[in-house]
Design a protein around this motif. Sequence first.
Motif, PDB file in Angstrom:
ATOM      1  N   LEU A 119      -4.519  18.347  77.840  1.00 56.91           N
ATOM      2  CA  LEU A 119      -3.169  18.173  77.319  1.00 56.91           C
ATOM      3  C   LEU A 119      -2.295  19.369  77.680  1.00 56.91           C
ATOM      4  N   GLY A 120      -2.732  20.569  77.383  1.00 52.08           N
ATOM      5  CA  GLY A 120      -1.946  21.764  77.684  1.00 52.08           C
ATOM      6  C   GLY A 120      -1.668  21.905  79.164  1.00 52.08           C
ATOM      7  N   LYS A 121      -2.687  21.680  79.971  1.00 48.08           N
ATOM      8  CA  LYS A 121      -2.518  21.781  81.424  1.00 48.08           C
ATOM      9  C   LYS A 121      -1.562  20.720  81.942  1.00 48.08           C
ATOM     10  N   GLU A 122      -1.655  19.520  81.388  1.00 45.03           N
ATOM     11  CA  GLU A 122      -0.788  18.430  81.843  1.00 45.03           C
ATOM     12  C   GLU A 122       0.660  18.668  81.441  1.00 45.03           C
ATOM     13  N   ILE A 123       0.884  19.192  80.250  1.00 40.22           N
ATOM     14  CA  ILE A 123       2.249  19.510  79.829  1.00 40.22           C
ATOM     15  C   ILE A 123       2.842  20.561  80.771  1.00 40.22           C
ATOM     16  N   ARG A 124       2.091  21.618  81.041  1.00 36.49           N
ATOM     17  CA  ARG A 124       2.572  22.666  81.933  1.00 36.49           C
ATOM     18  C   ARG A 124       2.830  22.111  83.345  1.00 36.49           C
ATOM     19  N   ARG A 125       1.906  21.299  83.846  1.00 37.18           N
ATOM     20  CA  ARG A 125       2.054  20.731  85.185  1.00 37.18           C
ATOM     21  C   ARG A 125       3.341  19.919  85.290  1.00 37.18           C
ATOM     22  N   ARG A 126       3.561  19.050  84.316  1.00 41.53           N
ATOM     23  CA  ARG A 126       4.760  18.203  84.339  1.00 41.53           C
ATOM     24  C   ARG A 126       6.034  19.022  84.163  1.00 41.53           C
ATOM     25  N   ARG A 127       6.001  20.003  83.269  1.00 42.98           N
ATOM     26  CA  ARG A 127       7.170  20.860  83.043  1.00 42.98           C
ATOM     27  C   ARG A 127       7.530  21.599  84.334  1.00 42.98           C
ATOM     28  N   GLN A 128       6.543  22.199  84.966  1.00 41.76           N
ATOM     29  CA  GLN A 128       6.791  22.950  86.194  1.00 41.76           C
ATOM     30  C   GLN A 128       7.222  22.038  87.337  1.00 41.76           C
TER      31      GLN A 128
ATOM     32  N   GLU B 179      11.973  27.260  77.837  1.00 45.75           N
ATOM     33  CA  GLU B 179      13.235  27.121  77.103  1.00 45.75           C
ATOM     34  C   GLU B 179      13.881  25.761  77.360  1.00 45.75           C
ATOM     35  N   ASP B 180      13.791  25.286  78.610  1.00 37.93           N
ATOM     36  CA  ASP B 180      14.321  23.958  78.937  1.00 37.93           C
ATOM     37  C   ASP B 180      13.585  22.879  78.142  1.00 37.93           C
ATOM     38  N   LEU B 181      12.269  22.937  78.155  1.00 36.77           N
ATOM     39  CA  LEU B 181      11.479  21.951  77.415  1.00 36.77           C
ATOM     40  C   LEU B 181      11.742  22.074  75.920  1.00 36.77           C
ATOM     41  N   SER B 182      11.939  23.278  75.459  1.00 39.39           N
ATOM     42  CA  SER B 182      12.243  23.505  74.045  1.00 39.39           C
ATOM     43  C   SER B 182      13.531  22.793  73.645  1.00 39.39           C
ATOM     44  N   GLN B 183      14.559  22.943  74.446  1.00 49.60           N
ATOM     45  CA  GLN B 183      15.843  22.306  74.146  1.00 49.60           C
ATOM     46  C   GLN B 183      15.730  20.793  74.142  1.00 49.60           C
ATOM     47  N   LYS B 184      14.927  20.259  75.042  1.00 53.51           N
ATOM     48  CA  LYS B 184      14.807  18.806  75.158  1.00 53.51           C
ATOM     49  C   LYS B 184      13.866  18.195  74.117  1.00 53.51           C
ATOM     50  N   SER B 185      12.902  18.978  73.656  1.00 48.82           N
ATOM     51  CA  SER B 185      11.913  18.455  72.710  1.00 48.82           C
ATOM     52  C   SER B 185      12.210  18.825  71.255  1.00 48.82           C
TER      53      SER B 185
ATOM     54  N   ARG C   1       7.923  29.368  71.866  1.00 45.18           N
ATOM     55  CA  ARG C   1       6.664  30.028  71.471  1.00 45.18           C
ATOM     56  C   ARG C   1       5.600  28.983  71.129  1.00 45.18           C
ATOM     57  N   TYR C   2       5.992  27.963  70.393  1.00 40.07           N
ATOM     58  CA  TYR C   2       5.053  26.889  70.041  1.00 40.07           C
ATOM     59  C   TYR C   2       4.583  26.154  71.304  1.00 40.07           C
ATOM     60  N   LEU C   3       5.529  25.803  72.175  1.00 42.99           N
ATOM     61  CA  LEU C   3       5.178  25.094  73.406  1.00 42.99           C
ATOM     62  C   LEU C   3       4.232  25.924  74.271  1.00 42.99           C
ATOM     63  N   SER C   4       4.487  27.222  74.349  1.00 42.72           N
ATOM     64  CA  SER C   4       3.607  28.103  75.115  1.00 42.72           C
ATOM     65  C   SER C   4       2.197  28.082  74.547  1.00 42.72           C
ATOM     66  N   SER C   5       2.090  28.123  73.229  1.00 43.74           N
ATOM     67  CA  SER C   5       0.756  28.123  72.610  1.00 43.74           C
ATOM     68  C   SER C   5       0.040  26.795  72.840  1.00 43.74           C
ATOM     69  N   VAL C   6       0.785  25.692  72.896  1.00 41.77           N
ATOM     70  CA  VAL C   6       0.181  24.389  73.191  1.00 41.77           C
ATOM     71  C   VAL C   6      -0.296  24.364  74.643  1.00 41.77           C
ATOM     72  N   GLU C   7       0.539  24.843  75.564  1.00 39.24           N
ATOM     73  CA  GLU C   7       0.155  24.862  76.978  1.00 39.24           C
ATOM     74  C   GLU C   7      -1.072  25.738  77.223  1.00 39.24           C
ATOM     75  N   GLN C   8      -1.218  26.784  76.432  1.00 44.67           N
ATOM     76  CA  GLN C   8      -2.357  27.695  76.581  1.00 44.67           C
ATOM     77  C   GLN C   8      -3.556  27.271  75.736  1.00 44.67           C
ATOM     78  N   ASP C   9      -3.462  26.098  75.114  1.00 42.29           N
ATOM     79  CA  ASP C   9      -4.543  25.548  74.275  1.00 42.29           C
ATOM     80  C   ASP C   9      -4.889  26.443  73.095  1.00 42.29           C
ATOM     81  N   LYS C  10      -3.901  27.167  72.601  1.00 44.04           N
ATOM     82  CA  LYS C  10      -4.109  28.001  71.418  1.00 44.04           C
ATOM     83  C   LYS C  10      -3.763  27.253  70.135  1.00 44.04           C
ATOM     84  N   ARG C  11      -3.051  26.135  70.277  1.00 50.82           N
ATOM     85  CA  ARG C  11      -2.689  25.304  69.129  1.00 50.82           C
ATOM     86  C   ARG C  11      -2.902  23.857  69.487  1.00 50.82           C
ATOM     87  N   ASP C  12      -3.285  23.081  68.504  1.00 55.23           N
ATOM     88  CA  ASP C  12      -3.408  21.637  68.668  1.00 55.23           C
ATOM     89  C   ASP C  12      -2.149  21.000  68.094  1.00 55.23           C
TER      90      ASP C  12
END
Length: 93
Positions: A29-38, A45-51, A56-67
């Motif tokens: 999930l984290g890898k796929e979110i990052r792949r699609r975002r990039q 910040e772009d994904l933050s505005q749209k979501s 900070r939360y999105l970064s932690s999800v992409e790094q698999d630090k949060r579920d």
Amino acid sequence: TAGTIVLFNVLHRAWSGNGEISHAPAVQLGKEIRRRRQALGWTLEDLSQKSGLSPRYLSSVEQDKRDPSLSSIEAISKALGAGPGDLLGGVEG
């Protein structure tokens, strides 16, 4: 919604059967979110505005630090123009 049903089915299949959820889907999930975002050329910040979720939360999800919660997965997938199941490996229910 249909996306929630697909997501529930994906998460249900991820259940390892011993009372714990397998971590493999979360890693994907984290890898796929990052792949699609990039691929869209977006910053966190772009994904933050749209979501509506913090960078900070999105970064932690992409790094698999949060579920992320189901509602967060839905917000992220909608922002990225994908279905929740697509972010979790495209498993359909």
